[in-house]
Enzyme design. Sequence first.
Site, PDB file in Angstrom:
ATOM      1  N   ARG A  46       0.923  -1.129   0.161  1.00 18.97           N
ATOM      2  CA  ARG A  46      -0.085   0.198  -0.077  1.00 18.97           C
ATOM      3  C   ARG A  46       0.873   1.208   0.071  1.00 18.97           C
ATOM      4  O   ARG A  46       2.263   1.279  -0.033  1.00 18.97           O
ATOM      5  CB  ARG A  46      -0.961  -0.020   1.195  1.00 18.97           C
ATOM      6  CG  ARG A  46      -0.190  -0.428   2.464  1.00 18.97           C
ATOM      7  CD  ARG A  46      -0.739   0.370   3.639  1.00 18.97           C
ATOM      8  NE  ARG A  46      -0.395   1.889   3.679  1.00 18.97           N
ATOM      9  CZ  ARG A  46       0.474   2.575   3.816  1.00 18.97           C
ATOM     10  NH1 ARG A  46       1.846   1.952   4.056  1.00 18.97           N
ATOM     11  NH2 ARG A  46       0.641   3.794   3.926  1.00 18.97           N
ATOM     12  N   GLY A  47       0.066   2.323  -0.175  1.00 19.52           N
ATOM     13  CA  GLY A  47       0.889   3.645  -0.255  1.00 19.52           C
ATOM     14  C   GLY A  47       1.291   3.850  -1.831  1.00 19.52           C
ATOM     15  O   GLY A  47       1.597   2.993  -2.492  1.00 19.52           O
ATOM     16  N   ALA A  48       0.723   5.305  -2.235  1.00 18.53           N
ATOM     17  CA  ALA A  48       0.842   5.495  -3.451  1.00 18.53           C
ATOM     18  C   ALA A  48       2.146   5.087  -4.434  1.00 18.53           C
ATOM     19  O   ALA A  48       1.883   4.373  -5.248  1.00 18.53           O
ATOM     20  CB  ALA A  48       0.414   6.987  -3.774  1.00 18.53           C
ATOM     21  N   ARG A  90      -7.240  -0.087  -7.366  1.00 21.39           N
ATOM     22  CA  ARG A  90      -7.205   1.047  -6.442  1.00 21.39           C
ATOM     23  C   ARG A  90      -7.479   2.146  -7.283  1.00 21.39           C
ATOM     24  O   ARG A  90      -6.361   2.504  -7.860  1.00 21.39           O
ATOM     25  CB  ARG A  90      -6.228   1.142  -5.448  1.00 21.39           C
ATOM     26  CG  ARG A  90      -6.177  -0.190  -4.561  1.00 21.39           C
ATOM     27  CD  ARG A  90      -5.194   0.178  -3.055  1.00 21.39           C
ATOM     28  NE  ARG A  90      -6.089   0.933  -2.220  1.00 21.39           N
ATOM     29  CZ  ARG A  90      -5.534   1.490  -1.056  1.00 21.39           C
ATOM     30  NH1 ARG A  90      -4.234   1.341  -0.756  1.00 21.39           N
ATOM     31  NH2 ARG A  90      -6.306   2.118  -0.385  1.00 21.39           N
ATOM     32  N   GLN A 197      -3.061   2.412   9.554  1.00 21.13           N
ATOM     33  CA  GLN A 197      -1.549   2.550   9.043  1.00 21.13           C
ATOM     34  C   GLN A 197      -0.886   3.597  10.104  1.00 21.13           C
ATOM     35  O   GLN A 197       0.336   3.035   9.855  1.00 21.13           O
ATOM     36  CB  GLN A 197      -1.690   3.322   7.795  1.00 21.13           C
ATOM     37  CG  GLN A 197      -2.331   2.576   6.540  1.00 21.13           C
ATOM     38  CD  GLN A 197      -3.639   2.634   6.584  1.00 21.13           C
ATOM     39  OE1 GLN A 197      -4.468   3.048   7.345  1.00 21.13           O
ATOM     40  NE2 GLN A 197      -4.488   2.549   5.360  1.00 21.13           N
ATOM     41  N   ASP A 238      -1.947  11.045  -2.336  1.00 21.74           N
ATOM     42  CA  ASP A 238      -2.177   9.751  -3.571  1.00 21.74           C
ATOM     43  C   ASP A 238      -2.470  10.447  -4.950  1.00 21.74           C
ATOM     44  O   ASP A 238      -2.229   9.873  -5.724  1.00 21.74           O
ATOM     45  CB  ASP A 238      -3.397   9.150  -2.948  1.00 21.74           C
ATOM     46  CG  ASP A 238      -3.072   8.083  -1.935  1.00 21.74           C
ATOM     47  OD1 ASP A 238      -3.031   8.667  -0.765  1.00 21.74           O
ATOM     48  OD2 ASP A 238      -2.713   6.857  -2.477  1.00 21.74           O
ATOM     49  N   ASN A 248      -5.716  12.324  -0.047  1.00 25.35           N
ATOM     50  CA  ASN A 248      -4.617  11.589   0.970  1.00 25.35           C
ATOM     51  C   ASN A 248      -5.552  10.807   1.819  1.00 25.35           C
ATOM     52  O   ASN A 248      -6.753  11.007   1.652  1.00 25.35           O
ATOM     53  CB  ASN A 248      -3.837  12.392   1.432  1.00 25.35           C
ATOM     54  CG  ASN A 248      -2.719  11.580   2.209  1.00 25.35           C
ATOM     55  OD1 ASN A 248      -2.032  10.636   1.433  1.00 25.35           O
ATOM     56  ND2 ASN A 248      -2.363  11.919   3.606  1.00 25.35           N
ATOM     57  N   LYS A 249      -5.326   9.951   2.550  1.00 33.47           N
ATOM     58  CA  LYS A 249      -5.807   9.328   3.395  1.00 33.47           C
ATOM     59  C   LYS A 249      -6.728   9.737   4.083  1.00 33.47           C
ATOM     60  O   LYS A 249      -6.777  10.901   4.564  1.00 33.47           O
ATOM     61  CB  LYS A 249      -4.928   8.325   4.399  1.00 33.47           C
ATOM     62  CG  LYS A 249      -5.454   7.744   5.492  1.00 33.47           C
ATOM     63  CD  LYS A 249      -6.307   6.489   4.904  1.00 33.47           C
ATOM     64  CE  LYS A 249      -5.650   5.681   3.765  1.00 33.47           C
ATOM     65  NZ  LYS A 249      -6.791   4.809   3.228  1.00 33.47           N
TER      66      LYS A 249
HETATM   67  O1  MRU Z   1      -4.984   3.333   1.673  1.00 27.73           O
HETATM   68  P1  MRU Z   1      -3.460   3.558   1.875  1.00 27.73           P
HETATM   69  O2  MRU Z   1      -2.601   2.974   3.073  1.00 27.73           O
HETATM   70  O3  MRU Z   1      -2.460   2.990   0.687  1.00 27.73           O
HETATM   71  O4  MRU Z   1      -3.221   5.054   1.877  1.00 27.73           O
HETATM   72  C1  MRU Z   1      -1.766   5.708   1.793  1.00 27.73           C
HETATM   73  C2  MRU Z   1      -1.916   7.035   1.952  1.00 27.73           C
HETATM   74  O5  MRU Z   1      -2.866   7.781   2.002  1.00 27.73           O
HETATM   75  C3  MRU Z   1      -0.644   7.660   1.795  1.00 27.73           C
HETATM   76  O6  MRU Z   1      -0.478   8.871   2.566  1.00 27.73           O
HETATM   77  C4  MRU Z   1      -0.183   8.212   0.386  1.00 27.73           C
HETATM   78  O7  MRU Z   1      -0.338   6.833  -0.449  1.00 27.73           O
HETATM   79  C5  MRU Z   1       1.165   8.472   0.227  1.00 27.73           C
HETATM   80  S1  MRU Z   1       2.314   7.254   0.696  1.00 27.73           S
HETATM   81  C6  MRU Z   1       3.817   7.935   0.496  1.00 27.73           C
END
Ligand code: MRU
Length: 348
Positions: A46-48, A90, A197, A238, A248-249
């Site tokens: 996970r994470g962009a 996603r 997270q 994201d 973002n999250k």
């Molecule tokens: O659902 P996730 O855990 O993939 O969400 C991640 C985030 O929102 C992060 O802040 C974003 O992807 C940046 S990661 C460097």
Amino acid sequence: MPVTTIAWHDNKIRLIDQTRLPTELFYLEIDEVETLLEAIVKLRVRGAPAIGVAAAFGVLLGLRQFDDSTSRTVFFTELESLIRRIKNTRPTAINLTWALNCMNKIAQRYQQESITIIKEKMLQQAQQIYQDDQNANRKLAKIGSSLIPDDAQIITHCNTGALATVDYGTALGTVFSAHAAGKKLHLWVDETRPLLQGARLNMWELQNEGIDCTLICDNMAAFVMAQHKIDLCIVGADRIVANGDTANKIGTYSLAVLAKFHQIPFYIAAPTNTFDLTLSQGDKIPIENRGAEEITNGFGRRTTPEGSKVFSPAFDITPAELITAIITEKGVIRPPFAVAIRLQLKKP
Ligand code: MRU
């Protein structure tokens, strides 16, 4: 050193199964595209930036049965369907689409070559995406660390460290970089409901690095801001669109509103492949909705009566006006964002 989250090894993707953290550090070896799709949807990776890299290598997994005996039509038809399936896992993080587009472009550029050569070029492209992520993170982390004063109290939301990237991280990378430069820091870590997270992953990474950190539930941020002298908020992204609005999250928007009220600078840290200039403003960003059970059974048992209606957007949009600056590997972008973003992205 922060961990390596994902790697291409022996024609397989090796990645940390993040759903098992913080109690277990377990590496998955993935050699089937179906397994990768499941891993992305379930947030094992996970994470962009990390899902962008996973997607690029995922294309190679999906094409592995093809060789020079395969017809070009079969190869390109399969490539198209593969890209569509990975893209659909996603929808919010643009890095995923960006990486898949890079892979597709390379395949199209070499379409007259043999399948072996096309696949070789695609492997080189995926490895380039991987290395670029490592380089961009380190550069933006160093640039961002200059915005962090010594003795800083920092608040962050969701995981943006090594686990969200190939290694090192974006927003959390700036913290690692400031720490490595000898600055004294204290992090307030939002738990980041519903999938934790912050609690599971940020606390694990920060403790591993020996950085002082305190966990709070998301709804405690206002009180912490009012009680403690928070110097800055820093989060990842994201997708950042042309006017600076940022996905973002879920919960990032509330934190930005709180920061504005308490006059605390609110920074976004993201590599330039997180920008999507095809969209003019944030309300056009597709927002992923997650399953109800992540909220109703999030702690391994039911926390609400059967039949409760649930709404679970995975991301929200922070309007550009709440953002102090956006830190990228090419430099710091400050308002007015519409102009500054275009200028910055044009830089080599
Ligand atoms: O659902 P996730 O855990 O993939 O969400 C991640 C985030 O929102 C992060 O802040 C974003 O992807 C940046 S990661 C460097």
